[in-house]
Design a protein around this motif. Structure first.
Motif, mmCIF file in Angstrom:
data_model
loop_
_atom_site.group_PDB
_atom_site.id
_atom_site.type_symbol
_atom_site.label_atom_id
_atom_site.label_comp_id
_atom_site.label_asym_id
_atom_site.label_seq_id
_atom_site.Cartn_x
_atom_site.Cartn_y
_atom_site.Cartn_z
ATOM 1 N N THR A 130 0.830 -1.205 0.000
ATOM 2 C CA THR A 130 0.000 0.000 0.000
ATOM 3 C C THR A 130 0.865 1.256 0.000
ATOM 4 O OG1 THR A 130 -1.839 -1.083 1.130
ATOM 5 C CG2 THR A 130 -1.719 1.304 1.303
ATOM 6 N N GLY A 149 -4.592 4.197 -1.495
ATOM 7 C CA GLY A 149 -3.698 3.062 -1.605
ATOM 8 C C GLY A 149 -4.422 1.846 -2.148
ATOM 9 N N LEU A 162 -3.813 -7.132 4.407
ATOM 10 C CA LEU A 162 -3.512 -5.712 4.562
ATOM 11 C C LEU A 162 -3.410 -5.265 6.019
ATOM 12 C CD1 LEU A 162 -5.526 -3.928 1.724
ATOM 13 C CD2 LEU A 162 -3.051 -4.219 1.927
#
Length: 443
Positions: A130, A149, A162
């Motif tokens: 990201t 992102g 993530l």
């Protein structure tokens, strides 16, 4: 222990997929994707593994493929693999190896999802990916959307890792002695993303050792600010917005009390195709004489004494509408288009109502209009010209529909897309593509 609870919480919080969904895990064999499948297994999800052999690294690629096959066997899950003639495809498409590989794998993932009814494609992107994406966007120029992102979900593509950064993933791999295959190309600084990874981000971490956590907090703030803005726009509408039949009236008194005026007024009108330049012209004209007209692709705003009157354009088959770079929507006849840009298109199932176009080839303003005698294009997959009239005949399109079908025209006069039917081959994604413009028919 593996962070199973955090993993499942992230999936639930972002609604990536349901507990009883069958997921396709994209596995390269590297430590990120290996951790992904171990977490899917430990959390009790049903999944299959898909591995692409791009045949670019001689024996190393075959070793990765064999590793992933054994990994699937050890886990007792279905295994899909494919060998791509990536170099030949890149040469044929006149694209870079990276772009060719991306096109090939996403197309294949979409096919697998259709054939086997997989609910999502899980990739192993993490927090550092990201950061790299945001920095790439900033160097190329971006709006607030580029500061998001990598989103947890993009069409079929989901990113359940993530919540972790690269250092945490490396630690988990080491702690649990998980075998993985190392891709030697990751160490190369030939590509922009790798330059950021190996040269820029380490310098930034010297300034802020907690860079990943800081970026994650920033992303949360940006997304929350966007939600707050949407709420404020909805509240502002109550001050200025009233419907009168097919018209919408905006009170000038209400508009004068908006703060910040430009931001809120733009938020109210963006779905009607009015760009920032038009909003600026509109605000500068609010205290002037009545009768000033402002236009978007499908709507007009008329300044009328104490109000603005918003109404739809009446479009016949001879009319056309223009599209500027800032437009997020466009309307032509009974068609509504949503327009967006991305540098990381996820896998999208074949859909005639979606056109993914190389942004670098677009010459603004674009035009939406009806078919005209003598129009021609190069249908996707072909290198020869074809008259639109012949194409409509081959597609058995009725005459009345032919005259109502929007044709997207580039600034140089070339046909880009017959909306709902076929993209022109000259505007497909290639290796030189840095940004993708997506047109989607909503109605």
């Amino acid at each position: 222990m593996l962070p199973v609870q955090s993993f499942t919480a992230f999936i639930q919080q972002n609604q990536l997929f349901k507990a009883d969904d069958v997921v396709l895990a994209a596995v390269s064999g590297g430590m990120d994707s290996v951790l992904l499948v171990h977490l899917l297994k430990a959390a009790g999800f049903t999944f299959a593994i898909a591995h692409c052999n791009f045949q670019l690294r001689n024996g190393e690629a075959e070793a990765d493929q064999a590793f992933c096959k054994q990994l699937a066997l050890d886990m007792g899950v279905p295994f899909h693999t494919i060998n791509f003639e990536t170099s030949a495809y890149a040469a044929e498409q006149k694209s870079s190896i990276q772009m060719a590989a991306r096109q090939l794998r996403y197309q294949w993932f979409g096919q697998l999802c259709q054939e086997h009814n997989y609910a999502a494609v899980a990739s192993a992107h993490h927090q550092n990916d990201t950061i790299e994406t945001i920095l790439l966007n900033l160097t190329r120029g971006t709006g607030i959307a580029g500061l998001h992102g990598i989103l947890p979900k993009n069409n079929l593509l989901v990113r359940p890792l993530l919540f972790l950064n690269r250092e945490e993933i490396t630690g988990l791999i080491s702690q649990h002695h998980l075998a993985y295959a190392e891709d030697s190309s990751n160490a190369s600084t030939k590509y922009a993303r790798n330059k950021l990874r190996h040269q820029v981000i380490p310098k930034l971490k010297e300034l802020n050792p907690n860079l990943e956590q800081t970026f994650e907090r920033n992303l949360t703030h940006f997304r929350e600010l966007e939600q707050l803005l949407q709420q404020q726009v909805a509240m502002a509408k109550n001050q200025v917005w009233t419907e009168h039949g097919k018209e919408i009236h905006l009170s000038l008194t209400g508009i004068s009390q908006l703060y910040p005026q430009r931001l809120l007024l733009s938020g109210m009108l963006k779905d009607y195709g009015f760009n920032d330049t038009t909003i600026d012209d509109l605000i500068s004209s609010l205290n002037k004489h009545s009768g000033r007209v402002f236009e978007s692709a499908g709507y007009i705003l008329v300044l009328d004494r104490d109000k603005l009157i918003l109404s739809s354009k009446i479009i016949d088959t001879q009319s056309s509408v223009t599209i500027d770079p800032e437009d997020e929507t466009a309307r032509y006849g009974n068609y509504t288009f949503q327009i967006s840009c991305t540098d990381e298109p996820g896998p999208i199932a074949p859909n005639a109502n979606i056109a993914m176009i190389d942004s670098g080839l677009l010459i603004y303003p674009l035009t939406l209009r009806s078919w005209r005698q003598g129009d021609y294009f190069m249908p996707l997959g072909m290198s020869t010209r074809k008259k639109l009239s012949d194409f409509f005949v081959n597609q058995k399109v009725p005459v009345h529909q032919k005259t109502q079908t929007p044709i997207l025209i580039n600034g140089n006069g070339e046909v880009i897309w017959i909306a709902g039917y076929r993209l022109d081959n000259r505007y497909k994604l290639t290796a030189q593509t840095k940004k993708v413009t997506i047109f989607e028919i909503l109605k």
